[in-house]
Design a protein around this motif. Structure first.
Motif, PDB file in Angstrom:
ATOM      1  N   ARG A  33       8.761   6.921   1.878  1.00  0.00           N
ATOM      2  CA  ARG A  33       8.346   6.465   3.248  1.00  0.00           C
ATOM      3  C   ARG A  33       9.389   5.623   3.587  1.00  0.00           C
ATOM      4  N   VAL A  34       9.822   4.786   2.769  1.00  0.00           N
ATOM      5  CA  VAL A  34      10.822   3.822   3.306  1.00  0.00           C
ATOM      6  C   VAL A  34      12.303   4.747   3.587  1.00  0.00           C
ATOM      7  N   VAL A  35      12.470   5.574   2.538  1.00  0.00           N
ATOM      8  CA  VAL A  35      13.698   6.639   3.050  1.00  0.00           C
ATOM      9  C   VAL A  35      13.540   7.280   4.560  1.00  0.00           C
ATOM     10  N   GLN A  53      -7.131  -1.924   0.520  1.00  0.00           N
ATOM     11  CA  GLN A  53      -6.732  -1.986  -0.888  1.00  0.00           C
ATOM     12  C   GLN A  53      -5.315  -1.072  -0.938  1.00  0.00           C
ATOM     13  N   ALA A  54      -5.468   0.120  -0.552  1.00  0.00           N
ATOM     14  CA  ALA A  54      -4.227   1.109  -0.242  1.00  0.00           C
ATOM     15  C   ALA A  54      -2.924   0.080   0.314  1.00  0.00           C
ATOM     16  N   ALA A  55      -3.276  -0.246   1.400  1.00  0.00           N
ATOM     17  CA  ALA A  55      -2.273  -1.116   2.194  1.00  0.00           C
ATOM     18  C   ALA A  55      -1.498  -2.377   1.302  1.00  0.00           C
ATOM     19  N   CYS A  56      -2.503  -2.872   0.730  1.00  0.00           N
ATOM     20  CA  CYS A  56      -1.916  -4.115  -0.159  1.00  0.00           C
ATOM     21  C   CYS A  56      -1.054  -3.535  -1.128  1.00  0.00           C
ATOM     22  N   ARG A  57      -1.548  -2.580  -1.633  1.00  0.00           N
ATOM     23  CA  ARG A  57      -0.655  -1.640  -2.990  1.00  0.00           C
ATOM     24  C   ARG A  57       0.790  -1.438  -2.143  1.00  0.00           C
ATOM     25  N   ARG A  58       0.572  -0.598  -1.302  1.00  0.00           N
ATOM     26  CA  ARG A  58       1.964  -0.098  -0.855  1.00  0.00           C
ATOM     27  C   ARG A  58       2.746  -1.061  -0.147  1.00  0.00           C
ATOM     28  N   LEU A  59       2.161  -2.168   0.420  1.00  0.00           N
ATOM     29  CA  LEU A  59       3.203  -3.277   1.006  1.00  0.00           C
ATOM     30  C   LEU A  59       3.663  -4.230  -0.178  1.00  0.00           C
ATOM     31  N   ALA A  60       3.067  -4.081  -1.344  1.00  0.00           N
ATOM     32  CA  ALA A  60       3.578  -4.950  -2.671  1.00  0.00           C
ATOM     33  C   ALA A  60       4.734  -4.285  -3.285  1.00  0.00           C
ATOM     34  N   VAL A  61       5.010  -2.889  -2.946  1.00  0.00           N
ATOM     35  CA  VAL A  61       5.951  -2.164  -3.346  1.00  0.00           C
ATOM     36  C   VAL A  61       7.469  -2.618  -2.722  1.00  0.00           C
ATOM     37  N   LEU A  62       7.368  -3.061  -1.465  1.00  0.00           N
ATOM     38  CA  LEU A  62       8.375  -3.386  -0.775  1.00  0.00           C
ATOM     39  C   LEU A  62       9.275  -4.510  -1.166  1.00  0.00           C
ATOM     40  N   GLY A  63       8.193  -5.757  -1.617  1.00  0.00           N
ATOM     41  CA  GLY A  63       9.065  -6.852  -2.272  1.00  0.00           C
ATOM     42  C   GLY A  63       9.614  -7.585  -1.298  1.00  0.00           C
ATOM     43  N   VAL A  64       9.657  -7.372   0.068  1.00  0.00           N
ATOM     44  CA  VAL A  64      10.471  -8.202   1.156  1.00  0.00           C
ATOM     45  C   VAL A  64       9.345  -8.239   2.255  1.00  0.00           C
ATOM     46  N   VAL A  90       7.526  -1.111  10.048  1.00  0.00           N
ATOM     47  CA  VAL A  90       7.764  -0.748   8.688  1.00  0.00           C
ATOM     48  C   VAL A  90       6.509  -0.672   8.082  1.00  0.00           C
ATOM     49  N   ALA A  91       5.380  -1.568   8.415  1.00  0.00           N
ATOM     50  CA  ALA A  91       4.079  -1.471   7.787  1.00  0.00           C
ATOM     51  C   ALA A  91       3.377  -0.286   8.082  1.00  0.00           C
ATOM     52  N   SER A  92       3.426   0.312   9.221  1.00  0.00           N
ATOM     53  CA  SER A  92       2.844   1.417   9.741  1.00  0.00           C
ATOM     54  C   SER A  92       3.356   2.664   9.099  1.00  0.00           C
ATOM     55  N   ALA A  93       4.876   2.610   8.978  1.00  0.00           N
ATOM     56  CA  ALA A  93       5.610   3.764   8.176  1.00  0.00           C
ATOM     57  C   ALA A  93       4.907   3.738   6.899  1.00  0.00           C
ATOM     58  N   VAL A  94       5.085   2.649   6.112  1.00  0.00           N
ATOM     59  CA  VAL A  94       4.647   2.497   4.691  1.00  0.00           C
ATOM     60  C   VAL A  94       3.242   2.971   4.440  1.00  0.00           C
ATOM     61  N   GLY A 141       1.451   5.037   6.163  1.00  0.00           N
ATOM     62  CA  GLY A 141       1.010   6.069   6.691  1.00  0.00           C
ATOM     63  C   GLY A 141       0.118   6.221   7.836  1.00  0.00           C
ATOM     64  N   VAL A 142       0.152   5.284   8.790  1.00  0.00           N
ATOM     65  CA  VAL A 142      -0.734   5.074   9.941  1.00  0.00           C
ATOM     66  C   VAL A 142       0.289   5.005  11.136  1.00  0.00           C
ATOM     67  N   PRO A 143      -0.293   5.325  12.404  1.00  0.00           N
ATOM     68  CA  PRO A 143       0.511   5.308  13.510  1.00  0.00           C
ATOM     69  C   PRO A 143       0.710   3.803  14.013  1.00  0.00           C
ATOM     70  N   ASP A 144      -0.328   3.333  13.757  1.00  0.00           N
ATOM     71  CA  ASP A 144      -0.322   1.653  13.844  1.00  0.00           C
ATOM     72  C   ASP A 144      -1.128   0.867  12.959  1.00  0.00           C
ATOM     73  N   ALA A 145      -0.307   0.002  12.199  1.00  0.00           N
ATOM     74  CA  ALA A 145      -1.117  -0.795  11.108  1.00  0.00           C
ATOM     75  C   ALA A 145      -1.391  -2.098  11.633  1.00  0.00           C
ATOM     76  N   LEU A 146      -1.548  -2.454  12.997  1.00  0.00           N
ATOM     77  CA  LEU A 146      -1.820  -3.739  13.584  1.00  0.00           C
ATOM     78  C   LEU A 146      -3.346  -4.196  13.110  1.00  0.00           C
ATOM     79  N   ASP A 147      -4.168  -3.170  13.230  1.00  0.00           N
ATOM     80  CA  ASP A 147      -5.571  -3.657  12.647  1.00  0.00           C
ATOM     81  C   ASP A 147      -5.505  -3.974  10.989  1.00  0.00           C
ATOM     82  N   LEU A 148      -4.774  -3.209  10.402  1.00  0.00           N
ATOM     83  CA  LEU A 148      -4.924  -3.411   9.002  1.00  0.00           C
ATOM     84  C   LEU A 148      -4.174  -4.702   8.464  1.00  0.00           C
ATOM     85  N   LEU A 149      -3.135  -5.239   9.127  1.00  0.00           N
ATOM     86  CA  LEU A 149      -2.416  -6.311   9.015  1.00  0.00           C
ATOM     87  C   LEU A 149      -3.169  -7.360   9.314  1.00  0.00           C
ATOM     88  N   THR A 150      -3.854  -7.172  10.703  1.00  0.00           N
ATOM     89  CA  THR A 150      -4.621  -8.309  11.229  1.00  0.00           C
ATOM     90  C   THR A 150      -5.903  -8.680  10.077  1.00  0.00           C
TER      91      THR A 150
END
Length: 732
Positions: free
Chosen positions: A332-334, A255-266, A272-276, A278-287
């Motif tokens: 985090r984007v900055v 849920q947190a990942a969905c919310r934070r990625l939604a802020v990007l709008g692109v 980028v997903a890992s940075a946004v 706040g995890v070293p590697d967001a591969l499992d989350l995105l998968t």
């Protein structure tokens, strides 16, 4: 239930898959039409079909027990009773609808049923797969979407528009898709990502809203798209409920990942997903989110990106606001943008992979620029502006806007940041012909670099830009000294790509001061380095200078070949190529082979220069003026107006395509086809349909057909196939 619209290919593919495999999972995002497709598939079977709705269920085996009509067996379990009933049928199909909230239980039951009932086939609909051995996943995406600019006939060939029309007619019998509203209907369908539920709910607003009104309100689509049919389950009566059902089933991290990625709008990549998130590697989350149909994966040029469907993004963005995630993500984007830019600011120019990385995330760069300005973080704001100046947008010129550069430079900055910004501002004004301003900014950068003396790359860059400004403001001798010093600096740091850029700049400046022979060996070396190391937009510049030297030597056929090559290698970013259109036109005038084409190309490039205030250097402008004068003296009045009109109407990509075609041979000049007809003919030769050609050129298929007909008539050809053969023989 409403009539079933479209999905013919998907229905056929599902039937083939179901015939070959015992377990098929039909997966897709909220509102994609999984249940409707499963109903249609099941309805076409002559064998026994059991429909098991799992939305209201809490016990999977009990739901199946009731669906199959099983009977209690003495001293036997409910599962045994279900299996006994299934075994009574020759080729049964069990449909399990909406499994996502009971996924583990469904997987456990299905695994046992398939093992103990060898004739059973199972179709499961879910937001994510069951992840069982032998499972075949059928991913259901958006309905077919028409291109922007489709006319009525073209739009009605696509399922999304057909669905909108059908559901609109169901509530308003007078509704029709016509020439007055087709653009709005297409825009609504595209804005809704072709998702059936969203399109249905939008169409049902036709009782009180026109398609234009619906389109205007889609920014608040979660409130607008409500009130589906009363027969629908509650999740399908509003778009919000459909998405909420998926969101509520996620873990806290998802849920947190969905919310934070939604802020990007692109769209975004794994880095980028890992940075946004706040995890070293967001591969499992995105998968996991992709498997739950909450992300769309896109692959292009060997690079993978992810995006949320817009309706899902808007819902998740609301949740991000509620949880205070918006500022967190922006910061985090900055951090991410600055981490990419800061290591490169001491170089003559950023490494091509860094530029590509920023290009792919231009939307995030813009977000970072706005965030740092909003918080007054001027040091990091400078880095985000640098990122903007390094990136490109295919629809516009490279670099940062004048106001952005000047605002950043009005703030107190660390010297290295100020130096890189001032040299970028100098480059910005150089392109626009502001040589005195260029000189001022370049001098400031040079003074900062001289004081530090630890960054040979940025010192050489300041010298290069200042040298070109000195040459154009009356001090060429000082210019050659600065260029020579910069060459020595880059030789010592062995940056071959930077050396290629510098040598090209040196050669171009020498050429403009009448030193073509001195320029030639420098540009020859630059071109060698650029072919080996340079990205297309840098190779463009070297090819252009080489072509200009060929023009100066009166080697017009060689110039034509060089400018053609430059147009071909840089097609991904047309804004880099208006200079090459001019160069090719100069070469054509020199050869004397095609004055009308040359004038059209000169006019098209002039439109770009005017739009973006790109002023040609005096040397180059004189060549352009002379070429126009020659063309006007050699072309009849009627053809002159037609050639200029063609250049004014063409977009830059169209002008490039036109530049790369050859003039047809014809004994009778009146039979020569127009520039647009020739362009269309070349695309026919590539095997494109009228619809595909229309999409490429931004015109309707009907207009394409008219051009094809006119071209055939003028050339005396009887068929489209003959036109394709003719174009293949008359274009490179």
């Amino acid at each position: 239930m409403d009539t079933f619209i479209g999905r013919r290919e998907e229905l056929a593919a599902l039937a083939r898959l179901g015939a070959d495999h015992r377990l098929v999972s039909l997966v897709g995002p909220a509102g994609s039409g999984k249940t409707r497709l499963a109903v249609q598939h099941a309805g076409k079977r002559a064998d026994q079909v059991w429909w098991t709705p799992l939305v209201p269920a809490s016990d999977v085996i009990q739901a199946i027990y009731h669906a199959v009509g099983a009977h209690p067996l003495p001293n036997r379990s409910v599962r045994d009773a279900v299996i006994a009933e299934i075994d009574r049928h020759r080729r049964p199909l069990l449909v399990l609808d909406n499994c996502e909230h009971l996924l583990a239980d469904v997987a456990d039951v299905v695994s046992e049923l398939l093992a103990r009932c060898p004739r059973l086939r199972v179709l499961a609909t879910s937001r994510e797969p069951l992840r069982l051995a032998g499972e075949q996943v059928f991913a259901l995406g958006e309905l077919g979407l028409p291109p922007v600019g489709s006319d009525v006939a073209e739009a009605l060939r696509y399922d999304a528009v057909l669905l909108f029309r059908d559901r609109a007619v169901s509530v308003d019998r007078s509704f029709e898709v016509d020439s007055a509203n087709v653009a709005d209907v297409v825009a609504v369908c595209r804005s809704l990502d072709g998702m059936p539920l969203a399109i249905e709910l939008a169409a049902r607003r036709s009782t009180v809203l026109s398609p234009a009104d619906v389109l205007a309100r889609l920014g608040d689509r979660l409130a607008l798209l409500t009130a589906g049919p009363r027969a629908s389950d509650d999740r399908h009566r509003t778009l919000r409920a459909a998405i909420e059902w998926s969101y509520d089933l996620l873990s806290d991290d998802e849920q947190a990942a969905c919310r934070r990625l939604a802020v990007l709008g692109v769209p975004f990549d794994l880095d980028v997903a890992s940075a946004v998130c706040g995890v070293p590697d967001a591969l499992d989350l995105l998968t996991s989110l992709e498997q739950k149909s909450l992300l769309v994966v896109e692959r292009a040029a060997g690079h993978t990106t992810f995006r949320q469907l817009e309706s899902i993004r808007l819902y998740c963005h609301e949740r991000a606001v509620e949880h205070g995630d918006v500022s967190l993500v922006a910061d985090r984007v900055v951090d991410w943008v600055c981490s990419v830019v800061e290591p490169e600011i001491s170089s003559f120019l950023p490494a091509p992979p860094v530029v590509l990385r920023l290009d792919r995330n231009i939307g995030l760069v813009e977000l970072a620029v706005n965030r740092t300005a909003e918080t007054g973080d001027w040091a990091r704001h400078a880095l985000t502006v640098v990122a903007t100046a390094w990136t490109s947008n295919p629809r516009g010129p490279r670099g940062a806007a004048t106001e952005l550069l000047h605002r950043a430079l009005s703030q107190p900055l660390p010297p290295p940041y100020r130096s890189v910004l001032t040299v970028l501002a100098a480059v910005h004004h150089r392109v626009r012909g502001g040589w005195h301003v260029t000189r001022t900014f370049a001098q400031e950068s040079l003074s900062i670099e001289r004081a530090d003396a630890s960054r040979p790359g940025t010192l050489a860059r300041a010298l290069e830009v200042l040298a070109s400004a000195e040459a154009h403001t009356g001090n060429p001798e000082l210019a050659w000294q600065h260029f020579d010093e910069a060459v020595e600096l880059l030789r010592s740091c062995d940056d071959k790509l930077a050396r290629g850029v510098l040598l090209n700049s040196y050669g171009w400046t020498l050429l403009q001061h009448g030193e073509a022979e001195l320029a030639a060996p420098l540009v020859r070396e630059s071109l060698t380095l650029m072919r080996l190391l340079g990205p297309p937009h840098l190779l463009n510049t070297a090819l252009h200078t080489a072509g200009a030297i060929a023009l100066a030597r009166k080697s017009f056929p060689e110039a034509v070949d060089l400018f053609r090559e430059s147009l071909e290698v840089g097609s991904e970013h047309p804004m880099d190529q208006f200079y090459d259109l001019e160069g090719l036109a100069l070469g054509l005038v020199g050869v004397g082979s095609d004055d009308e084409r040359a004038l059209s190309l000169l006019t098209s490039a002039s439109v770009v220069r005017t739009r973006y205030d790109f002023r040609a250097e005096p040397y180059w402008q004189n060549l352009l003026d002379e070429a126009r004068s020659v063309c006007r003296s050699r072309i009849t009045a009627g053809r002159l107006r037609a050639a200029e009109s063609t250049g004014e109407r063409m977009s830059l990509p169209q002008a490039i395509s036109y530049a790369l075609t050859t003039r047809p041979d014809a004994e009778d000049d009146d039979a020569v086809i127009s520039a647009r007809e020739l362009h269309v003919a070349t695309l026919v030769a590539e095997g494109l349909t009228n619809r595909q050609i229309g999409q490429r050129l931004g015109i309707s298929p009907h207009t394409v057909a008219r051009h094809v007909t006119h071209a055939r008539a003028k050339l005396g050809l009887r068929s489209r196939a003959q036109l394709a053969v003719w174009a293949g023989r008359n274009t490179p």
